[in-house]
Enzyme design. Sequence first.
Site, PDB file in Angstrom:
ATOM      1  N   ARG A  50       0.838  -1.194   0.000  1.00 28.13           N
ATOM      2  CA  ARG A  50       0.000   0.000   0.000  1.00 28.13           C
ATOM      3  C   ARG A  50       0.874   1.246   0.000  1.00 28.13           C
ATOM      4  NH1 ARG A  50      -3.323  -2.114   5.088  1.00 28.13           N
ATOM      5  NH2 ARG A  50      -1.295  -3.137   5.322  1.00 28.13           N
ATOM      6  N   ASP A  52       0.765   5.530   0.483  1.00 28.40           N
ATOM      7  CA  ASP A  52      -0.025   6.577   1.119  1.00 28.40           C
ATOM      8  C   ASP A  52      -0.432   7.654   0.118  1.00 28.40           C
ATOM      9  OD1 ASP A  52       0.141   5.436   3.645  1.00 28.40           O
ATOM     10  OD2 ASP A  52       1.997   6.495   4.146  1.00 28.40           O
ATOM     11  N   ARG A 199      10.135   6.767   4.306  1.00 23.12           N
ATOM     12  CA  ARG A 199      10.056   8.205   4.574  1.00 23.12           C
ATOM     13  C   ARG A 199      10.703   8.557   5.912  1.00 23.12           C
ATOM     14  NH1 ARG A 199       3.837   9.260   3.864  1.00 23.12           N
ATOM     15  NH2 ARG A 199       4.433  11.307   4.724  1.00 23.12           N
TER      16      ARG A 199
END
Length: 270
Positions: A50, A52, A199
Amino acid sequence: MQRIKLVLAYDGTDFCGWQLQPELRTVQGVLEQAIIRITGTPVRVHGSGRTDSGVHAFGQVVHFDVEEDRAAVPWQRALNSLLPDDVTVLNAELVPSDFHSRFNAVRKTYTYTLWLDNSFFLPWRRHYVWKCGPLDLSALDRGMQFFLGEHDFASFQNTGTPVSSTVRTIHEFRRYPGQIGQEMILEVCGSGFLKQMVRNMVGCLVNIGRGKAEPETVRSLLQMKDRTAAPATAPAQGLCMAGVYYGESGCGGTDIGRNQPQGSGIDGEA
């Protein structure tokens, strides 16, 4: 039933991420809508991971099942004629019924693009880079090396996705110039990634590059296993899912998920 594998590229700017969400525009949602227009019946698409809101992809791998009489549809051409401009099918193929885009994957590669110049900024790059300014690249390189190998990445996992283990292996971590002179790309390949782990690693490296922490901070944070001790998460728009791999080896974004399916699987999301 026959299983179809797709490799996708998408611009994540106007999507609320990959995963289906009620009343929100997601990549999974628009892809399933396009497939239904071809099959006439609901189809569930399974992704390799997945992404974001705001995160892009050049190698998202997905699979779905269709009736045998639909298997011969030219899926790449058919879907690209129906999908919106910010998502496209790079490759489509028939795969064995035991292939799973998520559980068969053995490695993933992500890239993150940084803008290193404070004197000006190209406005059309704002959705694809983090304007972080000048960095000490030597310090950043030293910090990057501490991520290599198998570690507990609890300090680099954001909350929201339960996992059985926070241990992951980083196989490669490197940097290279972007398409524009003011840009630099960080590329990381690993066995799997926790929620927003890439990130968070980039946020830590930029902190080091700005002189706010020493490269050895990475080692200390890995040992602490405490997310609250680590720097803030890097913005979403610089991140791109570059490749998913199903063979015994392979890193780098150029293969865009076309290896043969085999392996033990990865979990989490970046």
